[in-house]
Write a protein that holds these residues in place. Structure first.
Motif, PDB file in Angstrom:
ATOM      1  N   LEU A 315      -0.793 -11.767 -25.824  1.00 45.32           N
ATOM      2  CA  LEU A 315      -0.912 -10.724 -26.640  1.00 45.32           C
ATOM      3  C   LEU A 315      -0.746  -9.381 -26.142  1.00 45.32           C
ATOM      4  O   LEU A 315      -0.105  -8.517 -26.352  1.00 45.32           O
ATOM      5  CB  LEU A 315      -2.052 -10.528 -27.664  1.00 45.32           C
ATOM      6  CG  LEU A 315      -1.978 -11.578 -28.888  1.00 45.32           C
ATOM      7  CD1 LEU A 315      -3.386 -11.506 -29.796  1.00 45.32           C
ATOM      8  CD2 LEU A 315      -0.664 -11.532 -29.784  1.00 45.32           C
ATOM      9  N   GLU A 316      -1.504  -9.172 -25.170  1.00 39.07           N
ATOM     10  CA  GLU A 316      -1.500  -7.625 -24.347  1.00 39.07           C
ATOM     11  C   GLU A 316      -0.184  -7.699 -23.616  1.00 39.07           C
ATOM     12  O   GLU A 316       0.259  -6.425 -23.761  1.00 39.07           O
ATOM     13  CB  GLU A 316      -2.541  -7.891 -23.327  1.00 39.07           C
ATOM     14  CG  GLU A 316      -3.957  -7.430 -23.829  1.00 39.07           C
ATOM     15  CD  GLU A 316      -4.891  -7.199 -22.559  1.00 39.07           C
ATOM     16  OE1 GLU A 316      -4.966  -5.944 -22.233  1.00 39.07           O
ATOM     17  OE2 GLU A 316      -5.591  -8.183 -22.060  1.00 39.07           O
ATOM     18  N   HIS A 317       0.498  -8.617 -23.357  1.00 45.00           N
ATOM     19  CA  HIS A 317       1.933  -8.722 -22.699  1.00 45.00           C
ATOM     20  C   HIS A 317       2.926  -7.939 -23.653  1.00 45.00           C
ATOM     21  O   HIS A 317       3.631  -7.205 -23.454  1.00 45.00           O
ATOM     22  CB  HIS A 317       2.319  -9.801 -22.293  1.00 45.00           C
ATOM     23  CG  HIS A 317       1.822 -10.193 -21.052  1.00 45.00           C
ATOM     24  ND1 HIS A 317       0.258 -10.903 -21.209  1.00 45.00           N
ATOM     25  CD2 HIS A 317       1.887 -10.450 -19.646  1.00 45.00           C
ATOM     26  CE1 HIS A 317      -0.239 -11.308 -19.996  1.00 45.00           C
ATOM     27  NE2 HIS A 317       0.760 -11.071 -18.893  1.00 45.00           N
ATOM     28  N   GLY A 318       2.723  -8.849 -25.161  1.00 44.52           N
ATOM     29  CA  GLY A 318       3.691  -8.366 -26.118  1.00 44.52           C
ATOM     30  C   GLY A 318       3.504  -6.873 -26.646  1.00 44.52           C
ATOM     31  O   GLY A 318       4.445  -6.146 -26.790  1.00 44.52           O
ATOM     32  N   ALA A 319       2.110  -6.367 -26.634  1.00 48.31           N
ATOM     33  CA  ALA A 319       1.935  -5.112 -26.958  1.00 48.31           C
ATOM     34  C   ALA A 319       2.551  -4.224 -25.971  1.00 48.31           C
ATOM     35  O   ALA A 319       2.912  -3.075 -26.220  1.00 48.31           O
ATOM     36  CB  ALA A 319       0.293  -5.058 -27.163  1.00 48.31           C
ATOM     37  N   VAL A 349       7.682  -7.885 -33.734  1.00 46.48           N
ATOM     38  CA  VAL A 349       8.211  -8.921 -33.672  1.00 46.48           C
ATOM     39  C   VAL A 349       7.953  -9.276 -31.952  1.00 46.48           C
ATOM     40  O   VAL A 349       7.770 -10.598 -31.657  1.00 46.48           O
ATOM     41  CB  VAL A 349       9.902  -8.678 -33.421  1.00 46.48           C
ATOM     42  CG1 VAL A 349      10.607 -10.001 -32.631  1.00 46.48           C
ATOM     43  CG2 VAL A 349      10.565  -8.647 -34.946  1.00 46.48           C
ATOM     44  N   LEU A 350       7.682  -8.154 -31.236  1.00 48.75           N
ATOM     45  CA  LEU A 350       7.377  -8.556 -29.685  1.00 48.75           C
ATOM     46  C   LEU A 350       5.989  -9.196 -29.963  1.00 48.75           C
ATOM     47  O   LEU A 350       5.533 -10.151 -29.009  1.00 48.75           O
ATOM     48  CB  LEU A 350       7.360  -7.305 -28.914  1.00 48.75           C
ATOM     49  CG  LEU A 350       8.659  -7.088 -28.539  1.00 48.75           C
ATOM     50  CD1 LEU A 350       8.680  -5.595 -27.958  1.00 48.75           C
ATOM     51  CD2 LEU A 350       9.349  -7.904 -27.707  1.00 48.75           C
ATOM     52  N   ILE A 351       5.019  -8.684 -30.533  1.00 39.40           N
ATOM     53  CA  ILE A 351       3.692  -9.270 -30.597  1.00 39.40           C
ATOM     54  C   ILE A 351       3.692 -10.564 -31.244  1.00 39.40           C
ATOM     55  O   ILE A 351       2.945 -11.462 -30.833  1.00 39.40           O
ATOM     56  CB  ILE A 351       2.791  -8.363 -31.291  1.00 39.40           C
ATOM     57  CG1 ILE A 351       2.519  -6.769 -30.624  1.00 39.40           C
ATOM     58  CG2 ILE A 351       1.382  -8.756 -31.714  1.00 39.40           C
ATOM     59  CD1 ILE A 351       1.852  -5.832 -31.280  1.00 39.40           C
ATOM     60  N   GLY A 352       4.542 -10.869 -32.337  1.00 38.75           N
ATOM     61  CA  GLY A 352       4.576 -12.082 -32.974  1.00 38.75           C
ATOM     62  C   GLY A 352       5.081 -13.160 -31.831  1.00 38.75           C
ATOM     63  O   GLY A 352       4.547 -14.292 -32.117  1.00 38.75           O
ATOM     64  N   LEU A 353       6.076 -12.898 -31.134  1.00 38.82           N
ATOM     65  CA  LEU A 353       6.311 -13.733 -30.227  1.00 38.82           C
ATOM     66  C   LEU A 353       5.456 -14.210 -29.181  1.00 38.82           C
ATOM     67  O   LEU A 353       5.347 -15.174 -28.724  1.00 38.82           O
ATOM     68  CB  LEU A 353       7.937 -13.130 -29.422  1.00 38.82           C
ATOM     69  CG  LEU A 353       8.930 -12.968 -30.269  1.00 38.82           C
ATOM     70  CD1 LEU A 353      10.249 -12.161 -29.465  1.00 38.82           C
ATOM     71  CD2 LEU A 353       9.471 -14.346 -30.514  1.00 38.82           C
TER      72      LEU A 353
END
Length: 382
Positions: A315-319, A349-353
């Motif tokens: 999640l931190e990566h996506g954020a 979308v990025l956080i969802g992925l």
């Protein structure tokens, strides 16, 4: 748990919508509700980033984040900050700036929108530094391994993130900033000097606030490590000239708190500017965005208390990738208009992925019974 964490947000929402209905009728109530949803969608990635920092702080500072922090976020960034921007850019006195904001909505919108290049450059550079420092750091857990591994190797150059940020600022200043459309009129204006100055200001702010908080955090970690070693050896922890673990933690938490507030400010820029597409009433804007900010604060605390970032490690990566995208979008919007829906969807979308990838990783690990990566994880970076 849910009611305890989001209780104040629910109460503020009910009171805010009721107030909007009394002051402006059904139309005003709808405007405030839309602004709340806009703020939540644009700042969802902010909650994840904040949670990663807030979990390092003690319960006292977590409460400060929800009390004093929300006052700064709602009244400071959504109400006072735009008026300050108007006063500075239009060279107005504080009282006159307030009169413009309250009485002349059209002129207030024009002045705030005209200041957007400086706001976008400052916020864009601050957020870009957060993103670059994240992707250039070598981490045990990698989401997109094919990208993050080479970036981590490049990150061994200590000043690389600063160099990349300055190059991005120069590109923005010499391209999009040279011919910014005049709001509400025809023609363009050169904002190169303004963008350069504001961008350097955002970079310096990040280096000062982030550097000081990082310094005290490292000091605190060293102190704790020394304490553990002394306990293992049966020795007492030596005290250093008036400095204590409690005092040191307080300093670290204080500067982390400042760091959190600056991050929130950088995220709020696009929300304040985007709100003008819905209303130019400063009070309706502050009320709607403030309700949204309350939910972001509550969501941050919820993620910390549930340990969500430990359970869903990507999640931190996506954020952070969403932050990088927002930084680039802010620099582009110096000249070109980008719909807020696009900005919000990119982050979601990025956080969802990242969440979906975390779920897959957890299933693989539960299936293998150990923490080692499978061949599929290595190949895809999941």
């Amino acid at each position: 748990m849910l009611l305890k964490t989001f209780g104040w947000s629910f109460a503020v929402t009910a009171a805010g919508l009721a107030l909007a209905g009394v002051l402006w009728g059904w139309q005003g109530l709808a405007v405030v509700a839309i602004l709340s949803v806009l703020e939540i969608s644009l700042s969802f990635d902010n909650a994840v980033i904040n949670a990663g920092i807030l979990r390092k702080m003690n319960p006292f500072w977590q409460k400060m984040f929800l009390t004093l922090g929300i006052l700064i976020a709602v009244f400071g960034m959504r109400l006072v900050f735009p008026v300050v921007i108007v006063a500075i850019t239009a060279k107005l006195g504080p009282i006159e700036a307030v009169k413009v904001a309250v009485q002349d909505h059209d002129r207030y919108e024009q002045l705030v929108t005209s200041a957007h290049p400086a706001i976008a450059a400052f916020g864009g550079m601050f957020l870009l530094m957060i993103f670059l420092d994240f992707v250039f750091e070598d981490r045990d857990i990698k989401w997109l391994a094919w990208l993050e591994k080479p970036l981590a190797r490049l990150g061994k150059l200590d000043t690389l993130s600063i160099v990349v940020s300055l190059v991005a600022l120069l590109i923005a200043a010499t391209t999009v900033a040279t011919s910014v459309p005049v709001h509400g009129g025809s023609g363009t204006v050169d904002k190169t000097a303004t963008v350069l100055l504001a961008g350097v200001g955002g970079l310096v702010t990040y280096l000062i606030v982030g550097g000081i908080s990082g310094f005290f955090e490292d000091r605190l970690e060293d102190e704790e490590e020394d304490g553990e070693e002394n306990e293992e050896n049966g020795a007492a922890l030596p005290q250093k000239s008036g400095a204590s673990v409690v005092g040191l933690a307080g300093k670290a938490a204080f500067f982390m708190f400042l760091y959190l507030e600056v991050i929130d400010a950088s995220f709020s820029f696009d929300g304040v500017i985007g709100a003008f597409a819905i209303t130019n009433d400063i009070f309706a804007m502050a009320l709607g965005l403030g309700i949204g900010a309350m939910y972001i604060r509550s969501l941050t605390v919820f993620l910390v208390r549930k340990g969500t970032l430990d359970d869903y490690v990507y999640l931190e990566h996506g954020a952070h990738y969403a932050i990088g995208a927002l930084a680039v979008i802010l620099l582009i919007t110096i000249k070109y208009e980008i719909n807020e829906v696009v900005t919000g969807l990119i982050g979601v979308v990025l956080i969802g992925l990242a969440f979906f990838s975390s779920v897959l990783r957890n299933r693989r690990e539960s299936g293998t019974g150990n923490g080692s990566e499978t061949k599929a994880e290595v190949a895809t970076g999941v």
